[in-house]
Design a protein around this motif. Structure first.
Motif, PDB file in Angstrom:
ATOM      1  N   GLY A 155      60.596  41.587  52.999  1.00 50.34           N
ATOM      2  CA  GLY A 155      60.454  42.094  51.636  1.00 50.34           C
ATOM      3  C   GLY A 155      59.359  43.136  51.516  1.00 50.34           C
ATOM      4  O   GLY A 155      58.324  43.042  52.162  1.00 50.34           O
ATOM      5  N   LEU A 156      59.613  44.127  50.699  1.00 56.00           N
ATOM      6  CA  LEU A 156      58.609  45.123  50.326  1.00 56.00           C
ATOM      7  C   LEU A 156      58.361  44.963  48.836  1.00 56.00           C
ATOM      8  O   LEU A 156      59.295  45.024  48.036  1.00 56.00           O
ATOM      9  N   SER A 157      57.099  44.703  48.463  1.00 60.37           N
ATOM     10  CA  SER A 157      56.818  44.403  47.057  1.00 60.37           C
ATOM     11  C   SER A 157      55.605  45.156  46.567  1.00 60.37           C
ATOM     12  O   SER A 157      54.769  45.614  47.346  1.00 60.37           O
ATOM     13  N   PHE A 158      55.527  45.256  45.247  1.00 65.06           N
ATOM     14  CA  PHE A 158      54.346  45.756  44.560  1.00 65.06           C
ATOM     15  C   PHE A 158      53.749  44.570  43.809  1.00 65.06           C
ATOM     16  O   PHE A 158      54.386  44.033  42.896  1.00 65.06           O
ATOM     17  N   SER A 159      52.566  44.153  44.213  1.00 67.34           N
ATOM     18  CA  SER A 159      51.932  42.966  43.637  1.00 67.34           C
ATOM     19  C   SER A 159      50.697  43.376  42.839  1.00 67.34           C
ATOM     20  O   SER A 159      49.949  44.263  43.254  1.00 67.34           O
ATOM     21  N   TYR A 160      50.485  42.679  41.741  1.00 68.35           N
ATOM     22  CA  TYR A 160      49.350  42.956  40.859  1.00 68.35           C
ATOM     23  C   TYR A 160      48.615  41.651  40.592  1.00 68.35           C
ATOM     24  O   TYR A 160      49.243  40.625  40.317  1.00 68.35           O
ATOM     25  N   PHE A 161      47.301  41.695  40.687  1.00 68.06           N
ATOM     26  CA  PHE A 161      46.490  40.490  40.591  1.00 68.06           C
ATOM     27  C   PHE A 161      45.566  40.576  39.384  1.00 68.06           C
ATOM     28  O   PHE A 161      44.861  41.574  39.196  1.00 68.06           O
ATOM     29  N   PHE A 204      51.110  49.054  51.852  1.00 67.51           N
ATOM     30  CA  PHE A 204      50.591  47.906  52.589  1.00 67.51           C
ATOM     31  C   PHE A 204      50.773  46.607  51.806  1.00 67.51           C
ATOM     32  O   PHE A 204      49.821  45.898  51.513  1.00 67.51           O
ATOM     33  N   SER A 205      52.026  46.296  51.457  1.00 69.95           N
ATOM     34  CA  SER A 205      52.353  45.037  50.825  1.00 69.95           C
ATOM     35  C   SER A 205      53.748  44.640  51.278  1.00 69.95           C
ATOM     36  O   SER A 205      54.740  45.193  50.804  1.00 69.95           O
ATOM     37  N   PHE A 206      53.824  43.729  52.230  1.00 72.55           N
ATOM     38  CA  PHE A 206      55.083  43.257  52.775  1.00 72.55           C
ATOM     39  C   PHE A 206      55.126  41.748  52.600  1.00 72.55           C
ATOM     40  O   PHE A 206      54.308  41.028  53.169  1.00 72.55           O
ATOM     41  N   ARG A 207      56.089  41.277  51.827  1.00 66.28           N
ATOM     42  CA  ARG A 207      56.171  39.856  51.508  1.00 66.28           C
ATOM     43  C   ARG A 207      57.597  39.359  51.707  1.00 66.28           C
ATOM     44  O   ARG A 207      58.542  40.136  51.785  1.00 66.28           O
ATOM     45  N   PHE A 261      38.339  33.529  43.832  1.00 67.37           N
ATOM     46  CA  PHE A 261      39.666  34.144  44.003  1.00 67.37           C
ATOM     47  C   PHE A 261      40.695  33.293  43.252  1.00 67.37           C
ATOM     48  O   PHE A 261      41.570  32.662  43.836  1.00 67.37           O
ATOM     49  N   THR A 262      40.549  33.273  41.939  1.00 67.35           N
ATOM     50  CA  THR A 262      41.441  32.503  41.069  1.00 67.35           C
ATOM     51  C   THR A 262      42.088  33.450  40.078  1.00 67.35           C
ATOM     52  O   THR A 262      41.413  34.293  39.488  1.00 67.35           O
ATOM     53  N   GLY A 263      43.398  33.324  39.915  1.00 64.01           N
ATOM     54  CA  GLY A 263      44.063  34.187  38.958  1.00 64.01           C
ATOM     55  C   GLY A 263      45.561  34.202  39.130  1.00 64.01           C
ATOM     56  O   GLY A 263      46.137  33.410  39.904  1.00 64.01           O
ATOM     57  N   LEU A 264      46.213  35.110  38.425  1.00 62.59           N
ATOM     58  CA  LEU A 264      47.660  35.256  38.448  1.00 62.59           C
ATOM     59  C   LEU A 264      48.057  36.495  39.242  1.00 62.59           C
ATOM     60  O   LEU A 264      47.474  37.566  39.074  1.00 62.59           O
ATOM     61  N   GLU A 265      49.070  36.330  40.087  1.00 61.37           N
ATOM     62  CA  GLU A 265      49.632  37.437  40.850  1.00 61.37           C
ATOM     63  C   GLU A 265      51.072  37.654  40.405  1.00 61.37           C
ATOM     64  O   GLU A 265      51.882  36.719  40.429  1.00 61.37           O
ATOM     65  N   PHE A 266      51.382  38.886  40.009  1.00 56.93           N
ATOM     66  CA  PHE A 266      52.727  39.257  39.617  1.00 56.93           C
ATOM     67  C   PHE A 266      53.285  40.215  40.667  1.00 56.93           C
ATOM     68  O   PHE A 266      52.592  41.140  41.099  1.00 56.93           O
ATOM     69  N   SER A 267      54.539  40.005  41.061  1.00 61.65           N
ATOM     70  CA  SER A 267      55.153  40.856  42.081  1.00 61.65           C
ATOM     71  C   SER A 267      56.552  41.262  41.660  1.00 61.65           C
ATOM     72  O   SER A 267      57.298  40.467  41.079  1.00 61.65           O
ATOM     73  N   ILE A 268      56.898  42.496  41.967  1.00 61.51           N
ATOM     74  CA  ILE A 268      58.262  42.983  41.842  1.00 61.51           C
ATOM     75  C   ILE A 268      58.602  43.657  43.162  1.00 61.51           C
ATOM     76  O   ILE A 268      57.798  44.416  43.704  1.00 61.51           O
ATOM     77  N   GLY A 269      59.758  43.328  43.714  1.00 66.23           N
ATOM     78  CA  GLY A 269      60.039  43.859  45.037  1.00 66.23           C
ATOM     79  C   GLY A 269      61.512  43.822  45.382  1.00 66.23           C
ATOM     80  O   GLY A 269      62.368  43.468  44.565  1.00 66.23           O
ATOM     81  N   VAL A 270      61.772  44.201  46.615  1.00 58.81           N
ATOM     82  CA  VAL A 270      63.121  44.175  47.159  1.00 58.81           C
ATOM     83  C   VAL A 270      63.089  43.398  48.457  1.00 58.81           C
ATOM     84  O   VAL A 270      62.073  43.337  49.154  1.00 58.81           O
ATOM     85  N   VAL A 283      66.809  42.254  44.509  1.00 54.71           N
ATOM     86  CA  VAL A 283      65.617  42.565  43.731  1.00 54.71           C
ATOM     87  C   VAL A 283      64.978  41.256  43.302  1.00 54.71           C
ATOM     88  O   VAL A 283      65.675  40.311  42.905  1.00 54.71           O
ATOM     89  N   SER A 284      63.635  41.191  43.380  1.00 53.91           N
ATOM     90  CA  SER A 284      62.952  39.937  43.069  1.00 53.91           C
ATOM     91  C   SER A 284      61.814  40.153  42.077  1.00 53.91           C
ATOM     92  O   SER A 284      61.170  41.206  42.064  1.00 53.91           O
ATOM     93  N   LEU A 285      61.599  39.133  41.251  1.00 51.11           N
ATOM     94  CA  LEU A 285      60.462  39.052  40.346  1.00 51.11           C
ATOM     95  C   LEU A 285      59.739  37.749  40.650  1.00 51.11           C
ATOM     96  O   LEU A 285      60.369  36.691  40.710  1.00 51.11           O
ATOM     97  N   GLU A 286      58.405  37.805  40.811  1.00 48.74           N
ATOM     98  CA  GLU A 286      57.662  36.631  41.261  1.00 48.74           C
ATOM     99  C   GLU A 286      56.325  36.528  40.531  1.00 48.74           C
ATOM    100  O   GLU A 286      55.707  37.547  40.200  1.00 48.74           O
ATOM    101  N   ILE A 287      55.896  35.287  40.275  1.00 45.82           N
ATOM    102  CA  ILE A 287      54.571  35.036  39.714  1.00 45.82           C
ATOM    103  C   ILE A 287      53.951  33.864  40.458  1.00 45.82           C
ATOM    104  O   ILE A 287      54.623  32.862  40.721  1.00 45.82           O
ATOM    105  N   ASN A 288      52.691  34.009  40.835  1.00 52.58           N
ATOM    106  CA  ASN A 288      51.956  32.973  41.553  1.00 52.58           C
ATOM    107  C   ASN A 288      50.610  32.736  40.884  1.00 52.58           C
ATOM    108  O   ASN A 288      49.980  33.672  40.372  1.00 52.58           O
ATOM    109  N   TYR A 289      50.188  31.479  40.912  1.00 52.59           N
ATOM    110  CA  TYR A 289      48.839  31.142  40.471  1.00 52.59           C
ATOM    111  C   TYR A 289      48.016  30.829  41.714  1.00 52.59           C
ATOM    112  O   TYR A 289      48.357  29.921  42.488  1.00 52.59           O
ATOM    113  N   LEU A 290      46.939  31.590  41.935  1.00 51.84           N
ATOM    114  CA  LEU A 290      46.120  31.481  43.138  1.00 51.84           C
ATOM    115  C   LEU A 290      44.799  30.802  42.825  1.00 51.84           C
ATOM    116  O   LEU A 290      44.182  31.067  41.790  1.00 51.84           O
TER     117      LEU A 290
END
Length: 228
Positions: free
Chosen positions: A23-29, A43-46, A213-222, A171-178
């Protein structure tokens, strides 16, 4: 710089193993008490994964973030303003994925651990000075601090929604809590005081301070591969 390139190289090794998806994604933290941070493209491969069976997979990858500002823990004072940054942070997750596949889409629940390492680290001197000034009850404060950088670790949970476009492309949409920390002991001194009381200098020694390093990560990718 050589050791950082070696770290990135090691992180890419899973791509050349027995994997099914890349996967190639654009992630935002969005860090807790920090500034919105973005990835450094490309430089974001997931989503590099190995399917254990039809419903369970193991995935990894990496993202290289440009962190705008993050906070710190285990200091004698607290603040909602970021005390660290900007910096570059290499983020490497390893996660177990439970896949629920439908005819038109896929919904995944995932969780696992991650490692991260910040380099080109900087302290936010202005926010440090304000935090110390409030903590001491002074009118002015000026800190002179140094730190010892360490890698960090944590765990995360998240969900992902995947919509296939073709048999080989989704196409993927993802959210993570870190939730993670990294040791960042601080030493030095700070000088300050009140208008009427004059100035004084105090020693600063915070051996247990950590990067938060606590927070929300949002990703959109292929995702490319042989299908999930």
């Amino acid at each position: 710089m050589r050791k950082y390139l070696m770290v990135i190289g090691l992180c890419t090794l899973p791509f050349f193993g027995h994997t099914q998806d890349v996967g190639l994604s654009f992630s935002y933290f969005i860090p807790r008490n920090g500034y919105f941070s973005t990835p450094i493209s490309p430089f974001s491969f997931r989503g590099v994964g190995v399917n254990l069976n039809r419903f369970i997979a193991v995935e990894t990858g990496f993202s290289l973030y440009r962190m705008s500002g993050m906070n710190m823990l285990d200091l004698p004072f607290s603040t909602k303003d970021p005390l660290l940054g900007p910096n570059f942070t290499l983020f490497v997750p390893v996660e177990l994925v439970f896949e629920f596949k439908g005819q038109q889409a896929e919904f995944d629940i995932k969780g696992g651990g991650f490692a991260f390492y910040g380099f080109d680290q900087k302290l936010n001197s202005g926010n440090f000075d304000r935090a110390i000034r409030t903590f001491e009850g002074w009118d002015v404060a000026n800190a002179d601090l140094s730190f010892d950088n360490h890698p960090g670790f944590g765990y995360h949970v998240g969900v992902e929604f995947i919509v296939p476009v073709t048999r080989q492309f989704s196409v993927s949409l993802e959210i993570n809590y870190l939730m993670g920390t990294a040791k960042l002991p601080l030493t030095g001194s700070y000088t300050g005081g009140t208008i009427l009381g004059g100035l004084e200098t105090k020693t600063a020694d915070y051996p247990n301070s950590k990067v938060d390093f606590t927070g929300l990560e949002f990703s959109i990718g292929v995702t490319f591969g042989s299908g999930r």
